[in-house]
Design a protein around this motif. Structure first.
Motif, PDB file in Angstrom:
ATOM      1  N   GLU A 164      -8.723   2.084  -1.803  1.00 22.24           N
ATOM      2  CA  GLU A 164      -8.509   2.681  -0.482  1.00 22.24           C
ATOM      3  C   GLU A 164      -7.712   3.977  -0.589  1.00 22.24           C
ATOM      4  O   GLU A 164      -7.877   4.893   0.236  1.00 22.24           O
ATOM      5  N   LEU A 205      -6.473  -2.040  -2.773  1.00 28.63           N
ATOM      6  CA  LEU A 205      -5.595  -1.026  -2.173  1.00 28.63           C
ATOM      7  C   LEU A 205      -5.722   0.302  -2.917  1.00 28.63           C
ATOM      8  O   LEU A 205      -5.756   1.374  -2.296  1.00 28.63           O
ATOM      9  N   LYS A 227       0.832  -1.207   0.000  1.00 31.55           N
ATOM     10  CA  LYS A 227       0.000   0.000   0.000  1.00 31.55           C
ATOM     11  C   LYS A 227       0.861   1.249   0.000  1.00 31.55           C
ATOM     12  O   LYS A 227       0.574   2.219  -0.715  1.00 31.55           O
ATOM     13  N   ASP A 264      -4.502  -5.632  -5.245  1.00 38.09           N
ATOM     14  CA  ASP A 264      -3.966  -4.319  -5.612  1.00 38.09           C
ATOM     15  C   ASP A 264      -5.101  -3.351  -5.960  1.00 38.09           C
ATOM     16  O   ASP A 264      -5.036  -2.163  -5.618  1.00 38.09           O
TER      17      ASP A 264
END
Length: 239
Positions: free
Chosen positions: A52, A49, A5, A46
């Protein structure tokens, strides 16, 4: 996962700086350019992430990889773009997740997309993929309609139930007049976009530019850039 991340966050920040600088140099507001992160070959973890970290637009070019990944990420607030050459037998699957198809380049594909969009009860955004390396009657080596064919194909999309004509897309050619001249290629695409918008004012999207040439695309006027490697890293070789 925390390390990945952090890596993605740093890469995204670097791409954001590049886009912002390119917009400033071109006298364009930063919000004039949308970043689409190309997640092909990378896992759903991925994509999660990236969501996010604030990414809202992701792209794939192979349905067999994209469909399960999109299903796994169906809870995320993402818009999926399909950017690869699309076979008509994959249309039903692709429209199950993609809100935009950037690679519309032939009448038969328009028919298939329209039929499936109507069946699914949804509207699909379509961009015509322009092959700047094509001769007047042909298609480019990476797909796409020749510039001379844009008007006719645009008319088919605009009149097709379930489809929305949103604009044009190109990939910088590897051969022909624009080989090695990415800035000129993107400027040519913008000229074609201007011509299209005279007849189809709502077709304002211009999808151009990737990791290596996003600055040239932004300078030319692209509204969407498709960046993979600069965000996710160098892809593993596909056997």
């Amino acid at each position: 996962m925390t390390q990945r991340k952090d890596e993605l966050a740093a890469n995204l920040a670097g791409v954001e700086e590049r886009i912002a600088a390119a917009c400033a140099a071109a006298g364009r507001p930063r919000e004039a350019v949308t970043l689409i992160v190309v997640t092909k070959t990378y896992p759903a973890s991925d994509v999660r992430l990236l969501a996010e970290l604030g990414v809202r637009h992701v792209a794939e070019n192979r349905d067999q990889d994209a469909a399960p990944k999109a299903a796994e990420c169906a809870d995320l607030p993402l818009t999926w773009h399909f950017v690869g050459q699309l076979q008509t037998n994959k249309v039903r699957s692709v429209l199950g997740y993609a809100g935009f198809v950037h690679s519309v380049d032939r009448a038969r594909l328009v028919t298939a997309l329209s039929r499936e969009a109507v069946r699914a009860g949804r509207e699909t955004g379509c961009l015509l993929q322009v092959a700047l390396d094509a001769d007047a009657g042909g298609r480019g080596e990476r797909g796409g309609v020749a510039p001379a064919g844009i008007g006719e194909l645009a008319g088919l999309v605009a009149e097709a139930p379930g489809l929305r004509l949103d604009g044009l897309m190109t990939v910088a050619p590897l051969s022909g007049e624009y080989a090695g001249r990415r800035q000129a290629a993107f400027e040519r695409l913008m000229d074609l976009s201007t011509d299209l918008r005279r007849a189809r004012p709502a077709a304002t999207m211009v999808s151009a530019g990737m990791t290596a040439d996003l600055e040239q695309a932004v300078a030319a006027g692209a509204t969407h850039v498709r960046v993979g490697t600069a965000v996710l890293g160098v892809r593993p070789r596909l056997g």
